[in-house]
Design a protein around this motif. Structure first.
Motif, PDB file in Angstrom:
ATOM      1  N   ASN A 188       0.832  -1.200   0.000  1.00  0.00           N
ATOM      2  CA  ASN A 188       0.000   0.000   0.000  1.00  0.00           C
ATOM      3  C   ASN A 188       0.869   1.253   0.000  1.00  0.00           C
ATOM      4  O   ASN A 188       1.753   1.399   0.831  1.00  0.00           O
ATOM      5  N   GLN A 189       0.625   2.166  -0.914  1.00  0.00           N
ATOM      6  CA  GLN A 189       1.314   3.448  -1.097  1.00  0.00           C
ATOM      7  C   GLN A 189       2.719   3.336  -1.683  1.00  0.00           C
ATOM      8  O   GLN A 189       3.387   4.343  -1.889  1.00  0.00           O
ATOM      9  N   ILE A 190       3.205   2.119  -1.938  1.00  0.00           N
ATOM     10  CA  ILE A 190       4.552   1.983  -2.493  1.00  0.00           C
ATOM     11  C   ILE A 190       4.469   1.757  -4.003  1.00  0.00           C
ATOM     12  O   ILE A 190       3.656   0.954  -4.478  1.00  0.00           O
ATOM     13  N   TYR A 191       5.320   2.462  -4.729  1.00  0.00           N
ATOM     14  CA  TYR A 191       5.344   2.346  -6.188  1.00  0.00           C
ATOM     15  C   TYR A 191       5.621   0.889  -6.564  1.00  0.00           C
ATOM     16  O   TYR A 191       6.540   0.263  -6.030  1.00  0.00           O
ATOM     17  N   PRO A 192       4.825   0.304  -7.494  1.00  0.00           N
ATOM     18  CA  PRO A 192       4.957  -1.120  -7.811  1.00  0.00           C
ATOM     19  C   PRO A 192       6.369  -1.560  -8.171  1.00  0.00           C
ATOM     20  O   PRO A 192       6.783  -2.675  -7.836  1.00  0.00           O
ATOM     21  N   ALA A 193       7.134  -0.684  -8.839  1.00  0.00           N
ATOM     22  CA  ALA A 193       8.480  -1.060  -9.259  1.00  0.00           C
ATOM     23  C   ALA A 193       9.410  -1.310  -8.073  1.00  0.00           C
ATOM     24  O   ALA A 193      10.440  -1.985  -8.205  1.00  0.00           O
ATOM     25  N   LEU A 194       9.066  -0.761  -6.895  1.00  0.00           N
ATOM     26  CA  LEU A 194       9.907  -0.926  -5.718  1.00  0.00           C
ATOM     27  C   LEU A 194       9.575  -2.181  -4.907  1.00  0.00           C
ATOM     28  O   LEU A 194      10.318  -2.544  -3.988  1.00  0.00           O
ATOM     29  N   LEU A 195       8.466  -2.831  -5.227  1.00  0.00           N
ATOM     30  CA  LEU A 195       8.013  -3.938  -4.391  1.00  0.00           C
ATOM     31  C   LEU A 195       8.929  -5.152  -4.463  1.00  0.00           C
ATOM     32  O   LEU A 195       9.108  -5.861  -3.464  1.00  0.00           O
ATOM     33  N   ALA A 196       9.517  -5.399  -5.622  1.00  0.00           N
ATOM     34  CA  ALA A 196      10.449  -6.521  -5.727  1.00  0.00           C
ATOM     35  C   ALA A 196      11.659  -6.293  -4.823  1.00  0.00           C
ATOM     36  O   ALA A 196      12.136  -7.226  -4.160  1.00  0.00           O
ATOM     37  N   GLU A 197      12.137  -5.058  -4.768  1.00  0.00           N
ATOM     38  CA  GLU A 197      13.279  -4.750  -3.914  1.00  0.00           C
ATOM     39  C   GLU A 197      12.900  -4.852  -2.437  1.00  0.00           C
ATOM     40  O   GLU A 197      13.714  -5.290  -1.610  1.00  0.00           O
ATOM     41  N   LEU A 198      11.670  -4.447  -2.100  1.00  0.00           N
ATOM     42  CA  LEU A 198      11.220  -4.580  -0.714  1.00  0.00           C
ATOM     43  C   LEU A 198      11.128  -6.050  -0.328  1.00  0.00           C
ATOM     44  O   LEU A 198      11.521  -6.441   0.783  1.00  0.00           O
ATOM     45  N   ALA A 199      10.615  -6.888  -1.239  1.00  0.00           N
ATOM     46  CA  ALA A 199      10.553  -8.327  -0.969  1.00  0.00           C
ATOM     47  C   ALA A 199      11.953  -8.891  -0.729  1.00  0.00           C
ATOM     48  O   ALA A 199      12.153  -9.736   0.155  1.00  0.00           O
ATOM     49  N   GLU A 200      12.929  -8.409  -1.481  1.00  0.00           N
ATOM     50  CA  GLU A 200      14.303  -8.857  -1.290  1.00  0.00           C
ATOM     51  C   GLU A 200      14.849  -8.426   0.070  1.00  0.00           C
ATOM     52  O   GLU A 200      15.601  -9.164   0.715  1.00  0.00           O
ATOM     53  N   GLU A 201      14.469  -7.225   0.513  1.00  0.00           N
ATOM     54  CA  GLU A 201      14.893  -6.751   1.834  1.00  0.00           C
ATOM     55  C   GLU A 201      14.344  -7.661   2.931  1.00  0.00           C
ATOM     56  O   GLU A 201      15.051  -8.034   3.872  1.00  0.00           O
ATOM     57  N   PHE A 202      13.073  -8.036   2.820  1.00  0.00           N
ATOM     58  CA  PHE A 202      12.475  -8.937   3.798  1.00  0.00           C
ATOM     59  C   PHE A 202      13.166 -10.306   3.775  1.00  0.00           C
ATOM     60  O   PHE A 202      13.438 -10.903   4.823  1.00  0.00           O
ATOM     61  N   ALA A 203      13.448 -10.812   2.566  1.00  0.00           N
ATOM     62  CA  ALA A 203      14.101 -12.114   2.438  1.00  0.00           C
ATOM     63  C   ALA A 203      15.505 -12.078   3.042  1.00  0.00           C
ATOM     64  O   ALA A 203      15.926 -13.028   3.711  1.00  0.00           O
ATOM     65  N   ASP A 204      16.231 -10.982   2.827  1.00  0.00           N
ATOM     66  CA  ASP A 204      17.576 -10.847   3.399  1.00  0.00           C
ATOM     67  C   ASP A 204      17.523 -10.808   4.922  1.00  0.00           C
ATOM     68  O   ASP A 204      18.387 -11.372   5.602  1.00  0.00           O
ATOM     69  N   TYR A 205      16.519 -10.143   5.468  1.00  0.00           N
ATOM     70  CA  TYR A 205      16.343 -10.081   6.916  1.00  0.00           C
ATOM     71  C   TYR A 205      16.148 -11.491   7.482  1.00  0.00           C
ATOM     72  O   TYR A 205      16.716 -11.860   8.512  1.00  0.00           O
ATOM     73  N   ALA A 206      15.339 -12.295   6.781  1.00  0.00           N
ATOM     74  CA  ALA A 206      15.055 -13.656   7.239  1.00  0.00           C
ATOM     75  C   ALA A 206      16.294 -14.546   7.152  1.00  0.00           C
ATOM     76  O   ALA A 206      16.449 -15.476   7.955  1.00  0.00           O
ATOM     77  N   SER A 253       1.687 -10.548   4.533  1.00  0.00           N
ATOM     78  CA  SER A 253       0.450 -10.765   3.784  1.00  0.00           C
ATOM     79  C   SER A 253       0.412  -9.754   2.642  1.00  0.00           C
ATOM     80  O   SER A 253       0.850  -8.611   2.809  1.00  0.00           O
ATOM     81  N   THR A 254      -0.081 -10.171   1.486  1.00  0.00           N
ATOM     82  CA  THR A 254      -0.069  -9.270   0.336  1.00  0.00           C
ATOM     83  C   THR A 254      -1.173  -9.621  -0.651  1.00  0.00           C
ATOM     84  O   THR A 254      -1.654 -10.766  -0.697  1.00  0.00           O
ATOM     85  N   HIS A 255      -1.553  -8.607  -1.442  1.00  0.00           N
ATOM     86  CA  HIS A 255      -2.442  -8.798  -2.593  1.00  0.00           C
ATOM     87  C   HIS A 255      -1.707  -8.438  -3.884  1.00  0.00           C
ATOM     88  O   HIS A 255      -2.302  -8.442  -4.951  1.00  0.00           O
ATOM     89  N   SER A 256      -0.434  -8.111  -3.775  1.00  0.00           N
ATOM     90  CA  SER A 256       0.291  -7.531  -4.895  1.00  0.00           C
ATOM     91  C   SER A 256       0.997  -8.570  -5.766  1.00  0.00           C
ATOM     92  O   SER A 256       1.908  -9.261  -5.297  1.00  0.00           O
ATOM     93  N   PRO A 257       0.642  -8.656  -7.059  1.00  0.00           N
ATOM     94  CA  PRO A 257       1.380  -9.535  -7.967  1.00  0.00           C
ATOM     95  C   PRO A 257       2.847  -9.114  -8.097  1.00  0.00           C
ATOM     96  O   PRO A 257       3.720  -9.968  -8.253  1.00  0.00           O
ATOM     97  N   ASP A 258       3.120  -7.803  -8.046  1.00  0.00           N
ATOM     98  CA  ASP A 258       4.502  -7.335  -8.169  1.00  0.00           C
ATOM     99  C   ASP A 258       5.352  -7.822  -7.003  1.00  0.00           C
ATOM    100  O   ASP A 258       6.519  -8.176  -7.188  1.00  0.00           O
ATOM    101  N   PHE A 259       4.798  -7.814  -5.805  1.00  0.00           N
ATOM    102  CA  PHE A 259       5.527  -8.337  -4.644  1.00  0.00           C
ATOM    103  C   PHE A 259       5.730  -9.838  -4.785  1.00  0.00           C
ATOM    104  O   PHE A 259       6.831 -10.358  -4.569  1.00  0.00           O
ATOM    105  N   LEU A 260       4.676 -10.550  -5.180  1.00  0.00           N
ATOM    106  CA  LEU A 260       4.760 -12.004  -5.306  1.00  0.00           C
ATOM    107  C   LEU A 260       5.748 -12.446  -6.373  1.00  0.00           C
ATOM    108  O   LEU A 260       6.351 -13.515  -6.271  1.00  0.00           O
ATOM    109  N   ASN A 261       5.925 -11.631  -7.409  1.00  0.00           N
ATOM    110  CA  ASN A 261       6.857 -12.004  -8.471  1.00  0.00           C
ATOM    111  C   ASN A 261       8.296 -12.116  -7.979  1.00  0.00           C
ATOM    112  O   ASN A 261       9.134 -12.732  -8.634  1.00  0.00           O
TER     113      ASN A 261
END
Length: 397
Positions: A309-327, A336-344
């Motif tokens: 929510n409120q984040i430009y779609p092009a940035l969502l892949a990088e945000l997902a990578e940040e979460f994965a790196d944290y883990a 939780s997400t509804h975003s195809p861009d994040f899921l990709n």
């Protein structure tokens, strides 16, 4: 510590459900009302029950009858299986924590609370803690080199109130290492439901805030704390933010004459920094997530609701990578997400989806669906499969 399995019974829409072999980075999708927020609230419920008691935890959620699955009987049950390391020199061990909460004469109480630990790869787990209705016993020689269940010494205890968790009191004593680790894990869980409006307002009564709050209204205080106490972390956050927001050269927390802390952002094209109210929602939210992820004292588990929510779609892949790196640093992240861009940007093993069947929530795993697994093996992306309706029983919206 790492949660491996979760089993739920009579917890709102989860009449009888479980998740096994939970990955470090776990992404939940599903239609609105499928149960994503409810699943995350299980962590919040346990944390509230530990820091307060079960009555307070249930009260925040409308009371026992609002939490227990409608038309069901018996106790609300939450069971988690996790790995932990009692002492630095020891190998990881598997443990199971069970909490069953019921109600009598309008008063909720802990019907059953158990902590079992498996010392090796085989054999029955040892019951380190067993309580019911405010009374029970706990092993007091767990830290000794005990070889057999027969050598365990159990001490009877009685709690001041049957609504208090036994692990709350015992976690204060080092002779209960498994309980200590469990208590620390639950106490340091972080649930994030970031509200951009709260982060945009100046923070009243300027003080120190070391960790971002659930809704992020103390973002300015945490930014100032990092700037003053952990400058290396703050520089890392700014460096990563600058990669994603062209032209941004700095962020600072300024204290006003009224003693309120106000976030200001610096654009390299302008001489003076400008208040957060002139910055895009996406920039503020990305900054907040980086503050959360680069906390000097990181949380063992993060639950983040709909970060797109409120984040430009092009940035969502990088945000997902940040979460994965944290883990990858030995922690766990639930999103939780509804975003195809994040899921990709998410791999097959990380994705689960929730569906309602006969009014109750079921949890399914993407890798267990042959069609989804085959498409991913051929090079398809998870978000496109979700958007095109390849998740049976789930409406991508």
């Amino acid at each position: 510590m790492k949660i491996e399995n979760i089993r739920l019974k009579n917890f709102r829409s989860f009449k009888e459900a479980g998740i096994r072999e939970i990955p470090d980075f776990c992404v939940m999708v599903g239609a609105n009302g499928a149960g994503k927020s409810t699943l995350f609230d299980v962590f919040g419920f346990l944390k509230d029950a530990l820091t307060g008691n079960v009555q307070a935890a249930l009260g925040k959620r409308g009371g026992f009858n609002e939490v227990r699955t409608r038309s069901s009987e018996g106790a609300i049950e939450v069971e988690i299986k996790f790995r932990f390391r009692p002492r630095p020199e020891e190998s990881q061990k598997r443990a199971t924590y069970l909490l069953a909460v019921n109600e009598k004469d309008g008063a909720p109480f802990v019907e059953r609370e158990e902590l079992r630990c498996r010392r090796g790869g085989h054999g029955r787990p040892w019951k380190l803690l067993s309580f019911a209705n405010g009374e029970g016993e706990a092993v007091v020689n767990e830290i000794d080199d005990v070889e057999s269940d027969k050598d365990l010494k159990r001490e009877k205890q009685k709690l001041a109130n049957p609504g208090i968790l036994a692990i709350k009191g015992l976690a204060q004593f080092q002779r209960y290492p498994a309980v200590v680790e469990l208590g620390k894990m639950i106490e340091n869980w972080h649930l994030s439901d970031f509200h951009i409006s709260g982060a945009r307002t100046s923070t009243p009564d300027a003080a120190v805030a070391e960790h971002l709050s659930r809704e992020g209204e103390n973002l300015a205080l945490v930014a100032q704390y990092l700037y003053e106490r952990h400058p290396e972390k703050f520089r890392e956050i700014l460096k990563r933010l600058a990669r994603r927001v062209p032209g941004l050269s700095g962020v600072e927390g300024k204290t006003t004459e009224e003693g309120r802390v106000l976030l200001k952002f610096k654009d390299e094209a302008f001489k003076d920094p400008f208040p957060v109210r002139y910055v895009s929602d996406g920039t503020v939210k990305m900054f907040a997530y980086l503050v959360l992820l680069y906390d000097p004292s990181p949380h063992p588990l993060l639950c983040v609701e709909e970060p797109e929510n409120q984040i430009y779609p092009a940035l969502l892949a990088e945000l997902a990578e940040e979460f994965a790196d944290y883990a990858k640093e030995g922690r766990q992240v639930f999103v939780s997400t509804h975003s195809p861009d994040f899921l990709n940007a998410v791999d097959l093993d990380s994705v689960f989806w929730l569906v309602k069947k006969d009014g109750f929530t079921e949890v399914r795993r993407a890798r267990d669906d042959q069609q989804i697994a085959a498409f991913m093996a051929e090079g398809d992306q998870m978000g496109y499969l979700w958007k095109q309706g390849f998740f049976p029983g789930a409406d991508p919206g």
